[in-house]
Design a protein around this motif. Structure first.
Motif, short mmCIF file in Angstrom:
data_model
loop_
_atom_site.label_atom_id
_atom_site.label_comp_id
_atom_site.label_asym_id
_atom_site.label_seq_id
_atom_site.Cartn_x
_atom_site.Cartn_y
_atom_site.Cartn_z
N LEU A 1 -6.88 -9.62 -2.90
CA LEU A 1 -5.78 -9.97 -3.49
C LEU A 1 -5.62 -11.10 -4.37
N GLU B 1 -3.94 -6.74 4.87
CA GLU B 1 -4.60 -6.65 3.54
C GLU B 1 -5.70 -7.62 3.29
N ASN C 1 1.02 -1.27 -0.14
CA ASN C 1 0.07 -0.14 -0.06
C ASN C 1 0.78 1.25 0.08
N HIS D 1 -6.47 -2.61 -2.28
CA HIS D 1 -5.31 -2.70 -1.47
C HIS D 1 -5.45 -1.27 -0.48
#
Length: 265
Positions: free
Chosen positions: A179, A174, A35, A64
């Motif tokens: 993702l 996260e 990030n 993110h």
């Protein structure tokens, strides 16, 4: 937290003008599972750009950090990611800026440059090399990465690099499902012909021990004004905070990389 919406997706960002006159603007695009704060502030780039009198703009890529989490792989196409960078420039009223993308962020930075070449001053692609030009095949590392993000127990991930990314994602808090969708996005091959028409100066920089990147020179040669730099002694993760990466980047921006010191820092 400043943010804006692009095609309905909320994108978080930082906009940090230095004290005094602004010499130029740099947009920073972080890599996968990172990030803006971890990828750029903690590694010293915010402070380094401020010292140079550079306006520092950094975004969290969709999926993110503090940006919106999406679970459809189609939301993470290369065109959409690059569009977030251009839309951020529009939001801030930036007609032109330098763009630095690292690792997965290099793909996004390149997509932005190809979509809006007249808006890019200098383009820096970090943590990548000639392997960026290789076509994706089924069973490629991105598919394995998705599985690693979704694994119940990270200790069941056998590949050291995949396990490192999984632990990194967990440490950053996260959203692993987002993702996994991010890396499942289907993209066409890079438009090498369009890369060959990109007039902006391009720096490709990667660590000497970054086996996943390949030779920076091999990718740099795809651009008419490309230059590859290898940072000696660094791997994929250690190159981004390293002082030599910053030195190569700033020398590139200052037009000093034509000096006869070679391609290795």
């Amino acid at each position: 937290m400043p943010s804006f919406r692009n095609s309905g997706v909320e994108i978080a960002f930082d906009d940090l003008p230095p004290q005094g006159d602004v010499a130029r603007t740099m947009i920073l695009v972080h890599g996968f599972a990172s990030n803006r704060k971890e990828g750029w502030r903690r590694t010293g780039w915010y402070a380094a750009l401020e010292r140079r009198g550079t306006r520092c703009v950094a975004l969290d890529q969709r999926g993110h950090g503090e940006s919106e989490k999406l679970y459809d792989p189609d939301a993470y196409g290369r065109e959409a990611l690059g569009g977030d960078v251009v839309a951020l420039m529009d939001h801030l009223g930036l007609e032109r800026a330098d763009v630095f993308g690292y690792s997965m962020g290099a793909r996004t930075a390149l997509a932005a440059a190809l979509a809006a070449p007249d808006r890019i001053g200098h383009l820096i692609l970090g943590g990548v090399g000639e392997r960026l030009l290789e076509p994706r095949v089924e069973g490629a590392p991105t598919d394995a990465m998705s599985q690693a993000m979704l694994a119940e127990d990270p200790e069941t991930i056998s590949h050291p690099m995949l396990r490192s990314f999984r632990h990194f994602a967990d440490e950053q808090g996260e959203d692993r499902r987002a993702l996994a969708a991010f890396v499942q996005a289907k993209n066409p091959p890079l438009d090498v012909e369009a890369m060959g028409r990109l007039e902006a100066p391009v720096l490709v920089v990667a660590g000497q021990r970054d086996d996943g990147a390949g030779d920076p020179d091999g990718l740099a040669r795809a651009f008419p004004n490309g230059r590859g730099i290898t940072v000696v002694g660094c791997d994929h993760f250690s190159a981004i905070p390293h002082a030599l990466t910053k030195a190569a980047t700033f020398d590139f921006l200052d037009g000093m990389l034509d000096d006869p010191f070679g391609d290795r820092f």
